[in-house]
Enzyme design. Structure first.
Site, short mmCIF file in Angstrom:
data_model
loop_
_atom_site.label_atom_id
_atom_site.label_comp_id
_atom_site.label_asym_id
_atom_site.label_seq_id
_atom_site.Cartn_x
_atom_site.Cartn_y
_atom_site.Cartn_z
N HIS A 93 -8.94 26.13 -25.58
CA HIS A 93 -8.59 25.72 -26.94
C HIS A 93 -7.44 24.74 -26.89
O HIS A 93 -6.56 24.83 -26.03
CB HIS A 93 -8.21 26.92 -27.82
CG HIS A 93 -7.22 27.85 -27.19
ND1 HIS A 93 -7.57 28.78 -26.23
CD2 HIS A 93 -5.89 28.00 -27.38
CE1 HIS A 93 -6.50 29.44 -25.86
NE2 HIS A 93 -5.46 28.99 -26.53
N ASN A 100 -2.87 25.35 -23.03
CA ASN A 100 -2.27 26.25 -22.06
C ASN A 100 -3.37 26.72 -21.11
O ASN A 100 -4.42 27.18 -21.56
CB ASN A 100 -1.63 27.45 -22.77
CG ASN A 100 -0.45 27.04 -23.64
OD1 ASN A 100 0.36 26.21 -23.22
ND2 ASN A 100 -0.35 27.59 -24.84
N ASP A 145 -4.05 28.60 -36.67
CA ASP A 145 -3.54 29.64 -35.77
C ASP A 145 -2.96 30.78 -36.60
O ASP A 145 -2.26 30.56 -37.59
CB ASP A 145 -2.47 29.06 -34.84
CG ASP A 145 -2.18 29.97 -33.66
OD1 ASP A 145 -2.52 29.57 -32.52
OD2 ASP A 145 -1.64 31.08 -33.86
N ILE A 146 -3.23 32.01 -36.16
CA ILE A 146 -2.80 33.20 -36.91
C ILE A 146 -1.28 33.40 -36.82
O ILE A 146 -0.69 34.09 -37.64
CB ILE A 146 -3.57 34.45 -36.37
CG1 ILE A 146 -3.68 35.52 -37.44
CG2 ILE A 146 -2.96 34.97 -35.09
CD1 ILE A 146 -4.66 36.63 -37.08
N GLN A 197 -1.50 31.11 -21.34
CA GLN A 197 -2.81 31.22 -21.99
C GLN A 197 -3.11 32.69 -22.25
O GLN A 197 -3.12 33.51 -21.33
CB GLN A 197 -3.91 30.61 -21.09
CG GLN A 197 -5.29 30.66 -21.77
CD GLN A 197 -6.40 30.01 -20.93
OE1 GLN A 197 -6.17 29.61 -19.78
NE2 GLN A 197 -7.59 29.92 -21.50
N SER A 198 -3.36 33.02 -23.51
CA SER A 198 -3.59 34.42 -23.87
C SER A 198 -5.02 34.68 -24.32
O SER A 198 -5.43 35.84 -24.42
CB SER A 198 -2.62 34.85 -24.98
OG SER A 198 -2.82 34.09 -26.16
P1 AMP Z 1 -2.82 30.61 -26.02
O1 AMP Z 1 -1.61 31.52 -25.98
O2 AMP Z 1 -2.54 29.20 -25.64
O3 AMP Z 1 -4.00 31.20 -25.30
O4 AMP Z 1 -3.20 30.49 -27.56
C1 AMP Z 1 -3.91 31.50 -28.23
C2 AMP Z 1 -3.59 31.33 -29.69
O5 AMP Z 1 -4.55 32.03 -30.44
C3 AMP Z 1 -2.21 31.87 -30.10
O6 AMP Z 1 -1.43 30.81 -30.65
C4 AMP Z 1 -2.55 32.94 -31.14
O7 AMP Z 1 -1.62 32.98 -32.19
C5 AMP Z 1 -3.94 32.50 -31.60
N1 AMP Z 1 -4.79 33.55 -32.13
C6 AMP Z 1 -5.04 34.76 -31.58
N2 AMP Z 1 -5.92 35.44 -32.34
C7 AMP Z 1 -6.22 34.63 -33.39
C8 AMP Z 1 -7.08 34.77 -34.53
N3 AMP Z 1 -7.80 35.88 -34.74
N4 AMP Z 1 -7.14 33.75 -35.41
C9 AMP Z 1 -6.40 32.62 -35.21
N5 AMP Z 1 -5.60 32.43 -34.14
C10 AMP Z 1 -5.50 33.43 -33.25
#
Ligand code: AMP
Ligand code: ZN
Length: 114
Positions: free
Chosen positions: A100, A87, A30-31, A94-95
């Site tokens: 995932h 999420n 995760d970033i 969920q973003s």
């Molecule tokens: P969610 O908020 O459950 O949808 O999780 C999305 C996750 O994706 C978050 O923890 C972000 O930090 C992660 N994320 C977003 N863009 C990237 C990326 N380019 N590489 C790795 N993780 C990412």
């Protein structure tokens, strides 16, 4: 080219720190890590979220558990423990609209989650 960020990561169009890969799944760091180990496990084929998963995906879901265990073992957190989180939807935060699993570990976690 897909507009979905995680489809693009799965296609190796967007770089990621990949920790495991199978024909069906990709696991990458995760970033914005929320724990010493924070890995995302995604299906390579686009599925928006938990409501899109059906009985057809039973094998895929079992495979997610196997890959999560493999990554936890490789990260040295299988014995100390880890959390797998999905999420789903706005209230859960969920973003990214590509399903995932968050694999989190390496620290003591609180319950219930915030
Ligand atoms: P969610 O908020 O459950 O949808 O999780 C999305 C996750 O994706 C978050 O923890 C972000 O930090 C992660 N994320 C977003 N863009 C990237 C990326 N380019 N590489 C790795 N993780 C990412
Ligand atoms: Zn996608």
């Amino acid at each position: 080219m897909s507009a979905c960020l995680f489809c693009r990561i799965a296609a190796h169009e967007v770089p990621a720190q990949i920790v495991a890969e199978t024909p069906e799944l990709l696991a990458f760091t995760d970033i914005n890590p929320q724990a010493p180990t924070h890995v995302l496990i995604i299906p390579k084929r686009h599925l928006g979220g938990v409501p899109d998963l059906t009985d057809e995906h039973a094998g895929l879901l079992a495979h997610v558990m196997r890959v999560a265990t493999h990554v936890a073992q490789a990260s040295g957190i299988a014995a100390s423990g880890f959390r797998l989180v999905v999420n789903s939807g706005p209230d859960a935060g969920q973003s990214v609209a590509h399903v995932h699993w968050h694999l989190l570990g390496g620290r003591r976690m609180a319950w219930p989650p915030g």
